[in-house]
Design a protein around this motif. Structure first.
Motif, PDB file in Angstrom:
ATOM      1  N   LYS A  54       0.823  -1.218   0.000  1.00  0.00           N
ATOM      2  CA  LYS A  54       0.000   0.000   0.000  1.00  0.00           C
ATOM      3  C   LYS A  54       0.853   1.262   0.000  1.00  0.00           C
ATOM      4  O   LYS A  54       0.582   2.221   0.716  1.00  0.00           O
ATOM      5  CB  LYS A  54      -0.979  -0.012   1.169  1.00  0.00           C
ATOM      6  CG  LYS A  54      -1.990  -1.139   1.067  1.00  0.00           C
ATOM      7  CD  LYS A  54      -2.984  -1.104   2.197  1.00  0.00           C
ATOM      8  CE  LYS A  54      -3.951  -2.278   2.029  1.00  0.00           C
ATOM      9  NZ  LYS A  54      -4.899  -2.375   3.127  1.00  0.00           N
ATOM     10  N   ARG A  56       3.871   1.854   1.101  1.00  0.00           N
ATOM     11  CA  ARG A  56       4.836   2.074   2.187  1.00  0.00           C
ATOM     12  C   ARG A  56       5.759   0.852   2.313  1.00  0.00           C
ATOM     13  O   ARG A  56       5.361  -0.260   2.015  1.00  0.00           O
ATOM     14  CB  ARG A  56       4.115   2.297   3.506  1.00  0.00           C
ATOM     15  CG  ARG A  56       3.204   3.510   3.481  1.00  0.00           C
ATOM     16  CD  ARG A  56       2.856   3.939   4.893  1.00  0.00           C
ATOM     17  NE  ARG A  56       1.915   5.027   4.898  1.00  0.00           N
ATOM     18  CZ  ARG A  56       2.243   6.308   4.854  1.00  0.00           C
ATOM     19  NH1 ARG A  56       3.505   6.655   4.781  1.00  0.00           N
ATOM     20  NH2 ARG A  56       1.326   7.247   4.886  1.00  0.00           N
ATOM     21  N   HIS A  58       7.275  -2.218   3.669  1.00  0.00           N
ATOM     22  CA  HIS A  58       6.641  -3.226   4.523  1.00  0.00           C
ATOM     23  C   HIS A  58       7.359  -4.549   4.294  1.00  0.00           C
ATOM     24  O   HIS A  58       7.415  -5.047   3.188  1.00  0.00           O
ATOM     25  CB  HIS A  58       5.158  -3.366   4.180  1.00  0.00           C
ATOM     26  CG  HIS A  58       4.418  -4.272   5.114  1.00  0.00           C
ATOM     27  ND1 HIS A  58       3.971  -3.837   6.345  1.00  0.00           N
ATOM     28  CD2 HIS A  58       4.076  -5.574   5.005  1.00  0.00           C
ATOM     29  CE1 HIS A  58       3.358  -4.847   6.957  1.00  0.00           C
ATOM     30  NE2 HIS A  58       3.416  -5.903   6.169  1.00  0.00           N
ATOM     31  N   HIS A  77       7.272  -2.125   9.015  1.00  0.00           N
ATOM     32  CA  HIS A  77       5.866  -2.516   9.156  1.00  0.00           C
ATOM     33  C   HIS A  77       5.019  -1.286   8.854  1.00  0.00           C
ATOM     34  O   HIS A  77       5.071  -0.297   9.609  1.00  0.00           O
ATOM     35  CB  HIS A  77       5.581  -3.040  10.563  1.00  0.00           C
ATOM     36  CG  HIS A  77       4.174  -3.498  10.744  1.00  0.00           C
ATOM     37  ND1 HIS A  77       3.710  -4.672  10.207  1.00  0.00           N
ATOM     38  CD2 HIS A  77       3.133  -2.918  11.365  1.00  0.00           C
ATOM     39  CE1 HIS A  77       2.429  -4.806  10.513  1.00  0.00           C
ATOM     40  NE2 HIS A  77       2.057  -3.746  11.209  1.00  0.00           N
ATOM     41  N   ARG A  78       4.328  -1.326   7.736  1.00  0.00           N
ATOM     42  CA  ARG A  78       3.489  -0.197   7.293  1.00  0.00           C
ATOM     43  C   ARG A  78       4.266   1.120   7.262  1.00  0.00           C
ATOM     44  O   ARG A  78       3.782   2.154   7.722  1.00  0.00           O
ATOM     45  CB  ARG A  78       2.252  -0.074   8.162  1.00  0.00           C
ATOM     46  CG  ARG A  78       1.351  -1.273   8.072  1.00  0.00           C
ATOM     47  CD  ARG A  78       0.150  -1.113   8.939  1.00  0.00           C
ATOM     48  NE  ARG A  78      -0.697  -2.307   8.835  1.00  0.00           N
ATOM     49  CZ  ARG A  78      -1.628  -2.605   9.692  1.00  0.00           C
ATOM     50  NH1 ARG A  78      -1.866  -1.820  10.719  1.00  0.00           N
ATOM     51  NH2 ARG A  78      -2.338  -3.689   9.534  1.00  0.00           N
TER      52      ARG A  78
END
Length: 177
Positions: A54, A56, A58, A77-78
């Protein structure tokens, strides 16, 4: 329920004109990127592989030297740095080791080494703030800074120099050369 079928993963070269960074998120052809970005950097003599979800970072980001020896290993993470981030000099010596909490703040020990293998910095953090013993060494192994941080206050040999002198009853400062 799960599937043994391999998922098609989009792999994009960093130089691809379809990649656009907008407000901290990476888009590919006007869609948030779900996939992997490859970056071959001739200047630093490295190759990097970064996973995105999405738009970013990750998952794992891996950087290797052109001889395929590991240069850096990082986790996200995200879009947030998490876990252990490690790096190595091209000669194989450790370069850095950082720990991050789930919010992306330094948490635990932070260590860096000179290219000769000698320890350069050993700091400790708690939720992004210095906490506990902090030490810095020069390339010869001589300690240049040795202090403790407690409740945001530093006690000990900070090892910092002022770049100017302050004189009382004068409106000027003299810069050191």
């Amino acid at each position: 329920m799960f599937s043994c079928q391999e998922r098609n993963v989009l792999v994009v070269d960093k130089k691809d004109s379809g990649l656009v960074l907008k407000n901290g998120q990476l888009f590919y052809q006007d869609e948030l990127l779900d996939g992997i970005v490859l970056d071959n950097n001739r200047l630093s003599q490295t190759k990097k592989r970064t996973s995105f979800k999405k738009g970013r970072k990750h998952g794992q980001e891996i950087k290797v030297f052109l001889n395929d020896s590991l240069a850096e290993l990082r986790m996200y993470h995200r879009g947030i740095k998490v876990g252990v981030h490690e790096g190595w000099w091209s000669n194989g010596y450790k370069k850095f080791e950082y720990y991050f909490n789930e919010k992306g703040f330094h948490h635990g020990s932070l260590k860096e080494w000179h290219a000769n293998g000698k320890l350069s910095r050993s700091f400790n953090f708690k939720d992004g703030k210095e906490e506990g013993s902090q030490k810095i060494w020069n390339e010869n192994g001589k300690i240049t800074s040795n202090y403790v941080t407690y409740n945001n206050d530093r006690y000990g040999l900070i090892g910092l120099k002022k770049c100017y002198t302050v004189t009382e009853n004068r409106n000027t400062s003299k810069f050191l050369k």
